[in-house]
Scaffold this active site. Structure first.
Site, short mmCIF file in Angstrom:
data_model
loop_
_atom_site.label_atom_id
_atom_site.label_comp_id
_atom_site.label_asym_id
_atom_site.label_seq_id
_atom_site.Cartn_x
_atom_site.Cartn_y
_atom_site.Cartn_z
N ARG A 1 40.08 36.56 1.54
CA ARG A 1 41.32 37.06 0.84
C ARG A 1 41.22 38.56 0.69
NH1 ARG A 1 44.44 32.25 -1.12
NH2 ARG A 1 43.09 30.38 -0.49
N SER B 1 35.29 37.75 -0.47
CA SER B 1 36.38 36.82 -0.19
C SER B 1 37.06 37.12 1.02
CB SER B 1 37.39 36.61 -1.29
OG SER B 1 38.32 35.82 -1.00
N MET C 1 36.18 28.59 6.98
CA MET C 1 37.67 28.84 7.44
C MET C 1 37.57 30.27 8.24
SD MET C 1 40.23 26.81 4.70
CE MET C 1 40.14 28.04 3.49
N GLY C 2 36.51 30.71 8.40
CA GLY C 2 36.24 32.04 9.36
C GLY C 2 37.00 33.22 8.52
N LYS D 1 30.79 30.53 -5.08
CA LYS D 1 31.93 31.41 -5.35
C LYS D 1 33.12 30.32 -5.66
CE LYS D 1 35.31 34.13 -4.05
NZ LYS D 1 36.51 33.30 -4.01
N ASP D 2 33.00 29.21 -4.95
CA ASP D 2 33.99 28.11 -5.15
C ASP D 2 33.26 27.15 -6.01
OD1 ASP D 2 36.25 28.91 -3.40
OD2 ASP D 2 34.50 29.23 -2.24
N HIS E 1 29.33 34.51 3.65
CA HIS E 1 29.23 33.36 4.54
C HIS E 1 27.74 33.57 5.36
CE1 HIS E 1 33.82 33.74 4.62
NE2 HIS E 1 33.65 32.40 4.55
N GLY F 1 28.79 27.82 -1.35
CA GLY F 1 29.01 28.89 -2.22
C GLY F 1 29.36 28.60 -3.44
P1 AMP Z 1 35.98 29.56 3.03
O1 AMP Z 1 35.69 30.26 4.42
O2 AMP Z 1 36.43 30.41 2.13
O3 AMP Z 1 36.30 28.26 3.09
O4 AMP Z 1 34.36 29.74 2.55
C1 AMP Z 1 33.30 28.88 3.50
C2 AMP Z 1 31.95 28.85 2.36
O5 AMP Z 1 31.64 30.23 2.22
C3 AMP Z 1 32.21 28.25 1.18
O6 AMP Z 1 31.36 27.34 0.78
C4 AMP Z 1 32.46 29.38 0.19
O7 AMP Z 1 32.21 29.09 -1.20
C5 AMP Z 1 31.50 30.25 0.79
N1 AMP Z 1 31.68 31.77 0.08
C6 AMP Z 1 32.84 32.46 0.15
N2 AMP Z 1 32.93 33.28 -0.39
C7 AMP Z 1 31.64 33.67 -0.74
C8 AMP Z 1 30.61 34.54 -1.47
N3 AMP Z 1 31.12 35.86 -1.71
N4 AMP Z 1 29.44 34.31 -1.68
C9 AMP Z 1 28.71 33.09 -1.29
N5 AMP Z 1 29.29 32.34 -0.56
C10 AMP Z 1 30.89 32.38 -0.54
#
Ligand code: AMP
Length: 279
Positions: free
Chosen positions: A188, A186, A30-31, A150-151, A37, A148
């Site tokens: 966030r 994150s 989601m950028g 993380k989720d 990432h 990741g």
């Molecule tokens: P998001 O942009 O938050 O949707 O995350 C995109 C991808 O990055 C998802 O597969 C997340 O689980 C992964 N991700 C986010 N934060 C981390 C992190 N700290 N370490 C590894 N992967 C991550």
């Protein structure tokens, strides 16, 4: 590196690469990119020839409109970061590209993965995730997709969905990347003040403390001690659970291989999640 904003443009590029016999690795995001990432892109580089990264803030997975509104959007910086990585193609579509009027919605029963943790507290969230990832998989048709840990629950849901629809895509789960302090990276975190970033360390401290306790106590006792430890902090706890990694069923008496503690909490207005394999 190429940036595509439409499904047509992306699929043309992918077709060219596939006709050369190249394998496609896919990293959905989601950028507001960070090194977490990029670690997925690096893993994809090890396993695939061409790496597609999508940047799409998916409105259907936000159950709180304010959260969607405040979600950080940093497209220019993201493009720059990916330009310095192994990413080959960025897919940054509009909402209309992803959700055309005639698109059928999926309603997948998540079995034991539903009504627990994120799904209990963010109703409809995973329905949104399933729909967007299914649609992105259908557009990109990668051989492998990288997510990741993380989720943690999201990885379980995506694996479940892939199996349910018999998709020929390997789901690769990658480790959580942390700041030196231990805070899980994150998007966030951009919304946290320096003080809040310090306060938020209670999450990783609780996870590490619980890992120590798990050598001697049952999951139920570890959970109880973890909650009291956590509740000395400034954060507002949503849940602390210890779960089976595949079914996400909560563990009480006995440990299972891969048992993982998951935490969700509010640090001010910002909702943070993290987890650690205990056993
Ligand atoms: P998001 O942009 O938050 O949707 O995350 C995109 C991808 O990055 C998802 O597969 C997340 O689980 C992964 N991700 C986010 N934060 C981390 C992190 N700290 N370490 C590894 N992967 C991550």
């Amino acid at each position: 590196m190429i940036v595509c904003n439409t499904v047509d443009a992306l699929q043309k590029q992918i077709l060219i690469e596939k006709s050369k016999g190249k394998s496609i690795g896919f990293v959905p995001s989601m950028g507001a990119l960070h090194l977490g990432h990029i670690s997925l892109v690096n893993e994809a580089q090890k396993q695939c020839d061409i790496i597609v990264v999508s940047i799409f803030v998916n409105p259907t997975q936000f159950n709180n409109p304010d959260d969607l509104l405040k979600y950080p959007r940093t497209l220019e910086a993201d493009i720059q970061m990916l330009d310095n990585s192994a990413c080959s193609i960025i897919f940054a579509p509009s909402v209309d590209e992803i959700y055309p009027a005639n698109l059928e919605t999926i309603n997948l029963d998540l079995g034991t993965l539903k009504n627990v943790m994120e799904d209990a507290l963010r109703p409809g969230h995973f329905n949104g995730v399933v729909n967007v990832v299914y649609r992105l998989f259908d557009i990109v048709k990668p051989s492998k997709a990288f997510f990741g840990l993380k989720d943690f629950q999201q990885v379980a849901v995506i694996k479940y969905m892939t199996k349910h629809f018999n998709l020929a895509i390997e789901i690769v789960a990658c480790p959580t990347i942390r700041e030196i302090t231990g805070l899980a990276m994150s998007s966030r975190n951009l919304r946290l003040s320096d003080k809040q970033k310090k306060d938020a360390l209670i999450i990783i401290q609780t996870l590490r403390y619980s890992k120590e306790l798990s050598k001697e106590l049952t999951p139920m006792d570890v959970r109880l001690k973890a909650r009291s430890f956590f509740n000395t902090s400034e954060l507002t706890l949503e849940y602390i659970e210890i779960v089976d990694p595949l079914t996400l069923v909560s563990l009480d008496e006995n440990w299972v291989e891969g048992a993982t503690m998951c935490i969700a909490a509010f640090c001010g207005e910002v909702r943070l999640i993290d987890n650690l394999q205990l056993f």
